[in-house]
Design an enzyme around this catalytic site. Structure first.
Site, PDB file in Angstrom:
ATOM      1  N   VAL B 105       1.005  -1.053   0.056  1.00 44.67           N
ATOM      2  CA  VAL B 105       0.003   0.011  -0.057  1.00 44.67           C
ATOM      3  C   VAL B 105       0.907   1.129   0.133  1.00 44.67           C
ATOM      4  O   VAL B 105       2.045   1.042   0.560  1.00 44.67           O
ATOM      5  CB  VAL B 105      -0.884  -0.015   1.061  1.00 44.67           C
ATOM      6  N   CYS B 106       0.517   2.122  -0.919  1.00 41.22           N
ATOM      7  CA  CYS B 106       1.183   3.431  -0.717  1.00 41.22           C
ATOM      8  C   CYS B 106       2.705   3.367  -1.186  1.00 41.22           C
ATOM      9  O   CYS B 106       3.156   2.781  -1.910  1.00 41.22           O
ATOM     10  CB  CYS B 106       1.131   4.071   0.703  1.00 41.22           C
ATOM     11  N   THR B 107       3.651   4.045  -0.439  1.00 36.65           N
ATOM     12  CA  THR B 107       5.096   3.656  -0.513  1.00 36.65           C
ATOM     13  C   THR B 107       5.731   2.401  -0.219  1.00 36.65           C
ATOM     14  O   THR B 107       6.951   2.196  -0.315  1.00 36.65           O
ATOM     15  CB  THR B 107       5.721   4.949   0.215  1.00 36.65           C
TER      16      THR B 107
END
Lengths: 204, 204
Positions: B105-107
């Protein structure tokens, strides 16, 4: 002085009821230049285990918690027993009386009700608990909104609705631009997958 | 034998990156009659503090974690330093090699990349890190999807996109009906408030 948004934790709370709004408020607080902070609170200040088995530490006990500007009570299966826990009801009543905003997510509404904050008010809860809330005296139950504001009391519907409510509250605490920025930072432009049942058309 | 969905925690992870999917997977596991469980994992098995100051306990250390069927790596500011932490990269590489599904998720995508799982793949990340991911070699970066699946690797966009991705994955692990039921239980029919900027029409 720094204003505090407090999230009450109790055994068998529902993860996202607490952490969805905490993400929203946390990002808001970060960008507030120290004007706001977010804290977790448990009865004895010890870590609390959620219904799904996530254990989260508390920043404060009920006893050493400063007066909150915003009180948030999550829901979860634990609310079924917590409504009869005088310690948490007393804490919610005392903090809510002094707070600017009194809020709940999901079945957290039942704790607000027991503390007296839903008397004569419009309110909502998780769809699965709507009928139960209707049986409580003196509450006008709304079942088709993500959150319901009545005066300084805001109740959100089930679990994920706490995110929507928290964004709305950030706008109330400051302005729309701030809330939009938080929404942007957390990329809250949700697109749940569309599930087709066997033989059913996929919605697009 | 019970299958495990593992969520890796590291200092300064982003709350909702981890807990959004954990809510989805947790509800799914609850209804799986013991076929699935969800676990949190940290390097030394100790509690981990998120960027927003939420401290969550770990069920396992990297050393005592069983082989996962699903690996989930959240994002957050901590990923900037964790990409150079050989312990976590080694853990992600080892677990990802044995897992059925490798997700971020995300970075968190940057940790998957460092572990070698995005080579030659389509992937996404938080909008604020898209250009940085484009600079990494051998990744086709997608910037307009909530999540991107390439083989058994699924990368989600920023923060809240992990919820959408996790629901999608539940459908992949089982079927659409199960995923729909989880969506219903967590009332994930999001309606973010619409914010008007000064002088701008409110969208309805």
């Amino acid at each position: 002085m720094t204003k505090t948004i407090g999230i009450v934790l109790f055994p068998d709370f529902e993860d996202l009821d607490a952490i969805g709004p905490k993400e929203v408020f946390g990002m808001f607080a970060l960008s507030s230049s120290g004007e706001w902070q977010v804290a977790t609170i448990s009865q004895d200040g010890e870590p609390v285990r959620s219904y799904l088995g996530t254990t989260i530490e508390a920043d404060h006990s009920f006893g050493d918690c400063p007066q909150l500007e915003v009180l948030l009570v999550p829901g979860g299966l634990g609310t079924r027993t917590e409504v009869d826990n005088e310690a948490i009801i007393g804490f919610v009543r005392k903090q809510g009386t002094g707070a600017d905003w009194i809020t709940s997510v999901c079945t957290g509404a039942f704790l607000l009700h027991r503390a007296g904050f839903l008397d004569g008010k419009r309110a909502t809860t998780h769809w699965g608990a709507i009928e139960l809330l209707r049986q409580e005296s003196n509450v006008t139950v709304v079942d088709d909104e993500r959150w319901v504001k009545d005066g300084n009391v805001i109740t959100a519907a089930g679990v994920s609705a706490g995110i929507d409510m928290a964004l709305y509250l950030v706008a109330e605490l400051t302005n729309s631009d701030k809330a939009k920025r938080v929404q942007h930072m957390m990329e809250y432009y949700p697109k749940p997958p569309q599930f087709a049942e066997a033989g059913e058309e996929t919605q697009v």
